[in-house]
Write a protein that holds these residues in place. Structure first.
Motif, PDB file in Angstrom:
ATOM      1  N   LYS A 194      -3.373  -6.818   1.533  1.00 26.16           N
ATOM      2  CA  LYS A 194      -3.932  -5.467   1.571  1.00 26.16           C
ATOM      3  C   LYS A 194      -2.943  -4.451   2.144  1.00 26.16           C
ATOM      4  O   LYS A 194      -3.018  -3.263   1.832  1.00 26.16           O
ATOM      5  N   THR A 195      -2.023  -4.949   3.001  1.00 20.19           N
ATOM      6  CA  THR A 195      -1.076  -4.052   3.661  1.00 20.19           C
ATOM      7  C   THR A 195       0.296  -4.707   3.719  1.00 20.19           C
ATOM      8  O   THR A 195       0.413  -5.881   4.082  1.00 20.19           O
ATOM      9  N   GLY A 250       9.749   4.993  -0.041  1.00 19.84           N
ATOM     10  CA  GLY A 250       8.846   5.811  -0.851  1.00 19.84           C
ATOM     11  C   GLY A 250       8.559   5.186  -2.205  1.00 19.84           C
ATOM     12  O   GLY A 250       7.423   5.225  -2.696  1.00 19.84           O
ATOM     13  N   GLU A 251       9.584   4.601  -2.811  1.00 27.11           N
ATOM     14  CA  GLU A 251       9.400   3.940  -4.107  1.00 27.11           C
ATOM     15  C   GLU A 251       8.443   2.757  -3.988  1.00 27.11           C
ATOM     16  O   GLU A 251       7.540   2.580  -4.821  1.00 27.11           O
ATOM     17  N   VAL A 252       8.641   1.947  -2.948  1.00 26.65           N
ATOM     18  CA  VAL A 252       7.777   0.780  -2.761  1.00 26.65           C
ATOM     19  C   VAL A 252       6.352   1.218  -2.413  1.00 26.65           C
ATOM     20  O   VAL A 252       5.376   0.618  -2.872  1.00 26.65           O
ATOM     21  N   GLU A 253       6.224   2.276  -1.622  1.00 30.86           N
ATOM     22  CA  GLU A 253       4.890   2.798  -1.302  1.00 30.86           C
ATOM     23  C   GLU A 253       4.157   3.188  -2.585  1.00 30.86           C
ATOM     24  O   GLU A 253       2.960   2.896  -2.752  1.00 30.86           O
ATOM     25  N   HIS A 254       4.865   3.835  -3.499  1.00 29.77           N
ATOM     26  CA  HIS A 254       4.253   4.262  -4.763  1.00 29.77           C
ATOM     27  C   HIS A 254       3.876   3.056  -5.628  1.00 29.77           C
ATOM     28  O   HIS A 254       2.753   2.979  -6.151  1.00 29.77           O
ATOM     29  N   ILE A 314      -2.301  -1.685  -2.565  1.00 29.49           N
ATOM     30  CA  ILE A 314      -1.700  -2.238  -1.350  1.00 29.49           C
ATOM     31  C   ILE A 314      -1.123  -1.099  -0.515  1.00 29.49           C
ATOM     32  O   ILE A 314      -0.278  -0.336  -0.992  1.00 29.49           O
ATOM     33  N   ASP A 315      -1.589  -0.964   0.726  1.00 31.00           N
ATOM     34  CA  ASP A 315      -1.049   0.048   1.630  1.00 31.00           C
ATOM     35  C   ASP A 315       0.336  -0.372   2.121  1.00 31.00           C
ATOM     36  O   ASP A 315       0.589  -1.559   2.354  1.00 31.00           O
ATOM     37  N   VAL A 316       1.220   0.606   2.292  1.00 24.40           N
ATOM     38  CA  VAL A 316       2.542   0.360   2.870  1.00 24.40           C
ATOM     39  C   VAL A 316       2.613   1.080   4.207  1.00 24.40           C
ATOM     40  O   VAL A 316       2.236   2.251   4.314  1.00 24.40           O
ATOM     41  N   PHE A 317       3.073   0.358   5.228  1.00 24.86           N
ATOM     42  CA  PHE A 317       3.250   0.965   6.545  1.00 24.86           C
ATOM     43  C   PHE A 317       4.700   0.797   6.967  1.00 24.86           C
ATOM     44  O   PHE A 317       5.291  -0.272   6.810  1.00 24.86           O
ATOM     45  N   ASP A 318       5.266   1.870   7.492  1.00 26.33           N
ATOM     46  CA  ASP A 318       6.685   1.923   7.839  1.00 26.33           C
ATOM     47  C   ASP A 318       6.853   1.608   9.323  1.00 26.33           C
ATOM     48  O   ASP A 318       6.302   2.316  10.171  1.00 26.33           O
TER      49      ASP A 318
END
Length: 237
Positions: free
Chosen positions: A26-27, A40-44, A51-55
Motif C-alpha cells: 500500500k505504501t 516524482g516519476e515513481v510517485e506518479h 500505491i502511496d510513495v513517501f520520501d
C-alpha cells in the motif's frame, strides 16, 4: 527501499518484478538519495496503481545505521507520514518531517550531502597545503578544531580515515558522484548559483576519472595529493 542508484530505484519500483506488481503493498517508502525527478516519476507511476510513495532519505553514515541512530528526513502527505512513522522510528534516532510534498526531503538530503562532501574536500585541501608547507598536520588539525574552521570532516573523517591512510569511511566515491550530480540538477532546476558546487562536482568527477570510483570517498585526498605533489603523512594507526 534504500538503493544505490536511480536505475535500481526505478527497477525495484516499476520493473517486471517490481513492487508495482505487488498485491499487498500500500505504501512505498524511499530511503535513498534519488533526486526530485526520479522520486516524482515513481510517485506518479505507483500512484496510478494505488500505491502511496513517501520520501524519507536517511543520513548519518554506516555505523549510525547499524546503531539505529540514523537521521531520517521525511516529506509527503501528513496522513502517510503518520502511517509509516512507527516503521521509521524502528531504525532512526531522529525524524525530521519537513513538508507535505514528496521530493522536499530529497532536496534537503542533497543539500546535506553536498555540504558534507564540500567540508571533506576543503579540509583535505587545507591539510595537504599544510603538509606541503612543512607544518605538522596533527597540530594543524588541532588549530582547525579549536577554531572557526571546525567541521565534521576535520573532527572525524580526516583524522579517523585519512591520517591513518586507511581511507575506510564507508561511502563509495561513485555514490558521491551521484550526489554531486543530483546537486547540479537541482540547482539548475531551481536557478541557484553553483560557484562552490561546480568546483566540488569537478573534483569528484576527476576522482572517478582517475579510477577512484569504486573506492572510498575519502580517497579524494589521493587526488589532491597527486595534483599537489605531496602526501599527507601517516600520523595515526
Amino acid at each position: 527501499a534504500c538503493l544505490p542508484s536511480i536505475e535500481s530505484f526505478h527497477a525495484v519500483a516499476a520493473a517486471d518484478n517490481g513492487v508495482i506488481h505487488g498485491t499487498a503493498i500500500k505504501t512505498f517508502v524511499n530511503l535513498g538519495t534519488m533526486g526530485t525527478d526520479a522520486v516524482g516519476e515513481v510517485e506518479h507511476i505507483l500512484g496510478d496503481n494505488g500505491i502511496d510513495v513517501f520520501d524519507c532519505p536517511i543520513t548519518g553514515g554506516t555505523q549510525r545505521a547499524w546503531d539505529k541512530t540514523i537521521t531520517a528526513i521525511a516529506s509527503g502527505p501528513q496522513e502517510v507520514f503518520e502511517r509509516v512513522q512507527p516503521l521509521i522510528k524502528a531504525f532512526a534516532g531522529e525524524i525530521h518531517y519537513i513538508g507535505d510534498k514528496v521530493g522536499q526531503a530529497q532536496v534537503a538530503k542533497i543539500v546535506n550531502n553536498m555540504m558534507s562532501i564540500t567540508n571533506l574536500a576543503s579540509c583535505i585541501e587545507g591539510v595537504v597545503l599544510g603538509a606541503k608547507a612543512g607544518i605538522d598536520v596533527e597540530k594543524l588539525l588541532a588549530v582547525i578544531n579549536s577554531g572557526s574552521g571546525q567541521n565534521s570532516a576535520s573532527l572525524t573523517k580526516v583524522p579517523r580515515h585519512v591520517m591513518n591512510r586507511k581511507f575506510d569511511l564507508g561511502g563509495p566515491m561513485y555514490i558521491s558522484q551521484k550526489d554531486v550530480t543530483l546537486w547540479r540538477s537541482e540547482a539548475e532546476r531551481l536557478g541557484v548559483t553553483q560557484w562552490v558546487g561546480n568546483t566540488v562536482h569537478h573534483l569528484v568527477m576527476q576522482a572517478c576519472a582517475m579510477g577512484y570510483g569504486p573506492g572510498d570517498m575519502t580517497e579524494i585526498a589521493k587526488v589532491v595529493e597527486q595534483m599537489s605533489d605531496v602526501e599527507i603523512p601517516k600520523t595515526r594507526n
